[in-house]
Every structure is written in C-alpha cells, then in structure tokens.
Design a protein around this motif. Structure first.
Motif, PDB file in Angstrom:
ATOM      1  N   ILE A 166      35.058  28.979  42.384  1.00  0.00           N
ATOM      2  CA  ILE A 166      35.521  29.751  42.186  1.00  0.00           C
ATOM      3  C   ILE A 166      37.248  29.892  42.066  1.00  0.00           C
ATOM      4  O   ILE A 166      37.478  29.335  43.031  1.00  0.00           O
ATOM      5  N   ASP A 167      37.530  30.135  41.398  1.00  0.00           N
ATOM      6  CA  ASP A 167      39.388  29.477  40.589  1.00  0.00           C
ATOM      7  C   ASP A 167      39.733  31.320  40.948  1.00  0.00           C
ATOM      8  O   ASP A 167      39.592  32.227  39.718  1.00  0.00           O
ATOM      9  N   PRO A 168      40.645  31.180  42.021  1.00  0.00           N
ATOM     10  CA  PRO A 168      41.694  33.128  42.021  1.00  0.00           C
ATOM     11  C   PRO A 168      42.170  32.587  41.231  1.00  0.00           C
ATOM     12  O   PRO A 168      42.881  34.026  41.216  1.00  0.00           O
ATOM     13  N   VAL A 195      32.143  28.538  46.218  1.00  0.00           N
ATOM     14  CA  VAL A 195      31.431  28.276  44.789  1.00  0.00           C
ATOM     15  C   VAL A 195      30.394  28.977  44.158  1.00  0.00           C
ATOM     16  O   VAL A 195      29.906  29.903  45.426  1.00  0.00           O
ATOM     17  N   HIS A 196      30.268  29.279  42.968  1.00  0.00           N
ATOM     18  CA  HIS A 196      29.374  30.643  42.686  1.00  0.00           C
ATOM     19  C   HIS A 196      28.413  29.554  41.743  1.00  0.00           C
ATOM     20  O   HIS A 196      28.877  29.006  40.172  1.00  0.00           O
ATOM     21  N   ARG A 197      26.890  29.193  42.267  1.00  0.00           N
ATOM     22  CA  ARG A 197      25.958  28.832  41.114  1.00  0.00           C
ATOM     23  C   ARG A 197      26.409  27.375  40.904  1.00  0.00           C
ATOM     24  O   ARG A 197      26.325  26.664  39.903  1.00  0.00           O
ATOM     25  N   VAL A 247      35.107  35.399  38.600  1.00  0.00           N
ATOM     26  CA  VAL A 247      34.017  34.338  37.827  1.00  0.00           C
ATOM     27  C   VAL A 247      34.244  35.564  36.637  1.00  0.00           C
ATOM     28  O   VAL A 247      34.163  34.868  35.557  1.00  0.00           O
ATOM     29  N   MET A 248      34.402  36.829  36.182  1.00  0.00           N
ATOM     30  CA  MET A 248      34.357  37.179  35.291  1.00  0.00           C
ATOM     31  C   MET A 248      35.988  37.032  34.679  1.00  0.00           C
ATOM     32  O   MET A 248      36.171  36.611  33.289  1.00  0.00           O
ATOM     33  N   GLY A 249      36.718  36.930  35.489  1.00  0.00           N
ATOM     34  CA  GLY A 249      38.202  36.402  34.728  1.00  0.00           C
ATOM     35  C   GLY A 249      37.531  35.042  34.330  1.00  0.00           C
ATOM     36  O   GLY A 249      38.756  34.619  33.272  1.00  0.00           O
ATOM     37  N   GLU A 250      37.742  34.409  34.027  1.00  0.00           N
ATOM     38  CA  GLU A 250      37.529  33.052  34.147  1.00  0.00           C
ATOM     39  C   GLU A 250      36.887  33.398  32.513  1.00  0.00           C
ATOM     40  O   GLU A 250      37.415  32.129  31.869  1.00  0.00           O
ATOM     41  N   ALA A 251      35.766  34.092  32.540  1.00  0.00           N
ATOM     42  CA  ALA A 251      35.343  33.456  31.431  1.00  0.00           C
ATOM     43  C   ALA A 251      35.689  34.968  30.369  1.00  0.00           C
ATOM     44  O   ALA A 251      35.220  34.628  29.306  1.00  0.00           O
ATOM     45  N   ARG A 252      36.511  35.360  30.769  1.00  0.00           N
ATOM     46  CA  ARG A 252      37.163  36.602  30.159  1.00  0.00           C
ATOM     47  C   ARG A 252      36.578  37.705  29.415  1.00  0.00           C
ATOM     48  O   ARG A 252      36.187  38.642  28.123  1.00  0.00           O
TER      49      ARG A 252
END
Length: 415
Positions: free
Chosen positions: A330-332, A324-326, A187-192
C-alpha cells in the motif's frame, strides 16, 4: 472450553437477573406497603442494579426517529442499502436535507461493539449529511459457509461500499478503522478510482501506535502473537449460526475495557444505586442506557483480530511502509487529492496524542491545504464521537471540513 464456560455462566446469570428483576419490581410496587419500610428500598435498589448488570443483551437498534435541522424536527428514514455476510451498509436520511446534501460514510469500529455505539455520531451528522454507516455483523452469527474475514476483506468491503454510494463520498472513520480506511483510500487513489473518498476524517485512530503509547497498546506489544492465538481465540459453540468459526469473543473485549477503568465503572454503578435509593429514576435511567449499549458486544473473526494485533500494534506496518493489500504494498503517496482531517482527544487513554495525526505525515504527496488537524480539549476517547463536546465542538469542525473540500471539488469540476 472458554466459550462454553462463558455460555454456562451467562445462563446462570440470566436466571439470577430475572429473579432479581421480579423481586425488585415487587418491592417497588406501590401496592406493597412493606416496600417503603426498613431496608426494603435499599434491597430493591441493589437488586435492580444487579438485574441490569447481569441481564443478557442482543444487538441494539439505532432508534433515531427524528433530527432537528433548520429549526424543525424531521422524521428519519433508516434502510439497508447493501447486504453483505459480514456487514450491511445502512443509510440514514430525512426530507429536510437538500437534494445535493453531502454523502458521508461513517466507518464504525469492528472492535467488539455494534455500530450503534456511534448512534450519537450518526444523529448529529445527519443534520447536514446523507449518512451511511458500516453495520458490522457479529461473527458468531455468520455461518461458516460464508468464508473468512480478515484485514484484506475489510478493505475490500470499504471499497465496495464506496462504489455503491458513488463518487464524491466523504468518509469518517472512528478509532480502529482509521488504518483500513486509510489503506482503502490509498488503494483507490493509486487506481484513480472514480469513487475514491472526497475527504477522509480519522478520529482517535491507531495509525501509528509508536506515538504516545497507551495501556491498550502496551497489552498488544508485551505478548507475542502466539499468546493471543492460544489464549483469547475461541470456537463458536453449537447453537449459533456461526458454530465452528474461530473468533475473538466480544465478552473478552468487554472484560478488558471494564478492567482498564474498573474503579470508574464501580463508581458509576454505586451512583446508579444511590439514585434508585433516593428515587431519582431519571439519573439512574441515564446510566442504564449507557451500559445497555456498552455491554452489548459482538465477536470478531480470529483472522481479522490477529492481523490487527500484528500489523497495527506490533509491526506498525502502515507507518513503516510495510502494509500490504492482497499481496500488493500500500502506497500512501497515492493519496493526492483526498483531503484528510485528523481529530484527537486531549485525554484519550486508548489512542494517544499523535497516533492519528501520523496520517498527515504519511501523505507527502498531499498538499498542506488538504490537511487539517484538530485536538479536542478535555475530551477522552468516547467524547470524540459522542456527548455534548462532540455535538457542539467537534462535529462543526467535521462539517466545515467537508463543506470546504466539497466546494473545492465542485469548483475544480466546473473549471
């Protein structure tokens, strides 16, 4: 009714434990000469074992007073740096650490035991790292007004902890939290996100339980989710701050783990009894210390427990790309610069070989030089994070992994 029956039984055992303890002390008192005659030492030892087994237990303390680093003993400072209803963030440090020591967040399991189960993990890694740990709350002690807590909340808590600690933090997840820690990283990776983990170490975690299923996995998949909802979920009774909250009681988790290796636990108590009979109090105390921690259990919220059963053990949502999250998948593939170390125990009977290593397969966008796998020979589940092999064989692998990728990130930042 389940919880009320347990509370009644606990009250009876507490009383019996107290009487057994007092009687054992009388028989062992040097001023009582009859304690050395006949079967008195045997009776006293048996009562001592029973008193210890039946005594009530609360939340243990970490009790890490000092660590040995750079050839000297350094006093340890423990503090709560962030308070949340379902789990505080603790910080451990000592003055022997350099000012730029790595920051390491240890994600403790929310699986029926307190974070103090990782006392040995914290103490060893504290030698070279500024250590933070998730101190999850006993759900029965959280007022119902605090709301619910599920897998989404767990992931949000981890993200919040990382934001509080700051950029460049390394994460180590032990067992159950491997899945939400991996999810939070994605999640944090996708949001950078600037505070996404610099590295992620997963130890004995059920990332993909289809790999080498164990008896723990079998229990979760042989019954429908409705069975768990109707048979192991209880309501916290009056007398606790969380009265009325639906939970998976810690005493059921403990019963399950004890029954898995009942013969081994019975033998441990028999050996403790024999140590007491022969006057080997030091060996008996060692067994007592282990079970004092092992029997200290806490409740999990029903939402978190049932979702974990459903998505981790039954549907395998993460490895199948359905987690899924919220409400958002979730994309690995979003994990592109967080180095991942997977550690497994050769004799792990809770998370089989391959279940944790699966995390390395789920991250195709992460380069191979940021992935590492370590199989600890002759190590069971608890030996992965506690004991002599953890201290001498496994912890150095974690430290070297953190040091390697910390240096790499610093070099990249300078360039």
């Amino acid at each position: 009714m389940l919880y009320n029956a347990y509370e009644l039984n606990r009250a009876l055992l507490t009383s019996a434990s107290a009487w057994a303890s007092v009687t054992a002390e009388i028989l062992n008192n040097p001023a009582m000469p009859f304690g050395y005659a006949g079967f008195s030492p045997v009776i006293a030892s048996a009562l001592d074992v029973f008193a210890h087994a039946a005594a009530p237990r609360g939340k243990p303390d970490f009790g890490i007073e000092s660590v040995l680093a750079k050839g000297a003993d350094w006093p340890v400072t423990e503090s709560i740096v962030l308070r949340r209803p379902f789990g505080n963030l603790l910080r451990f440090s000592h003055s022997g650490l350099p000012h730029n020591a790595p920051k390491l967040l240890i994600v403790a399991p929310m699986s029926g035991h307190y974070a103090t189960l990782l006392r040995g993990t914290v103490a060893r890694l504290l030698e070279t790292n500024e250590v933070y740990i998730t101190d999850w709350a006993d759900a029965r002690m959280v007022p119902i007004e605090a709301g619910t807590f599920d897998l989404d909340d767990y992931i949000d808590y981890l993200i919040g902890y990382l934001e509080h600690i700051g950029p460049g933090t390394h994460v180590l997840a032990v067992c159950q939290p491997s899945v939400p820690a991996f999810a939070a990283t994605a999640v944090m990776g996708e949001a950078r996100h600037p505070c996404r983990p610099a590295s992620l170490t997963l130890m004995g975690g059920p990332v993909d339980t289809r790999e080498a299923p164990t008896s723990v996995n079998d229990v979760a998949v042989t019954r429908p989710l409705s069975w768990f909802r109707h048979n192991v979920i209880a309501t916290v009774p009056l007398g606790y701050p969380g009265a009325g909250r639906r939970v998976y009681p810690g005493f059921l988790q403990l019963t399950g783990f004890l029954s898995m290796n009942l013969q081994s636990h019975m033998m441990s108590h028999y050996q403790m009894f024999m140590h007491l009979v022969t006057g080997d109090g030091e060996s008996a105390d060692s067994t007592k210390r282990f079970y004092e921690e092992y029997r200290s259990v806490c409740d999990m919220t029903a939402d978190f427990y049932l979702q974990t059963i459903e998505h981790v053990f039954q549907k395998h949502s993460l490895p199948k790309g359905e987690f899924v999250h919220r409400g958002k998948p979730i994309d690995p593939h979003a994990i592109v610069d967080t180095a991942i170390l997977a550690i497994e125990g050769e004799n792990d009977d809770i998370s089989g070989i391959g279940q944790t290593r699966a995390a390395l397969k789920l991250t195709p966008a992460l380069s191979d030089d940021r992935k590492e796998y370590f199989l600890a020979a002759d190590v069971g589940h608890y030996g992965i994070f506690n004991g002599s092999r953890w201290r001498t064989k496994i912890a150095p692998v974690v430290e070297n992994f953190i040091a390697t990728h910390r240096a790499r990130e610093q070099l990249h930042a300078v360039a």
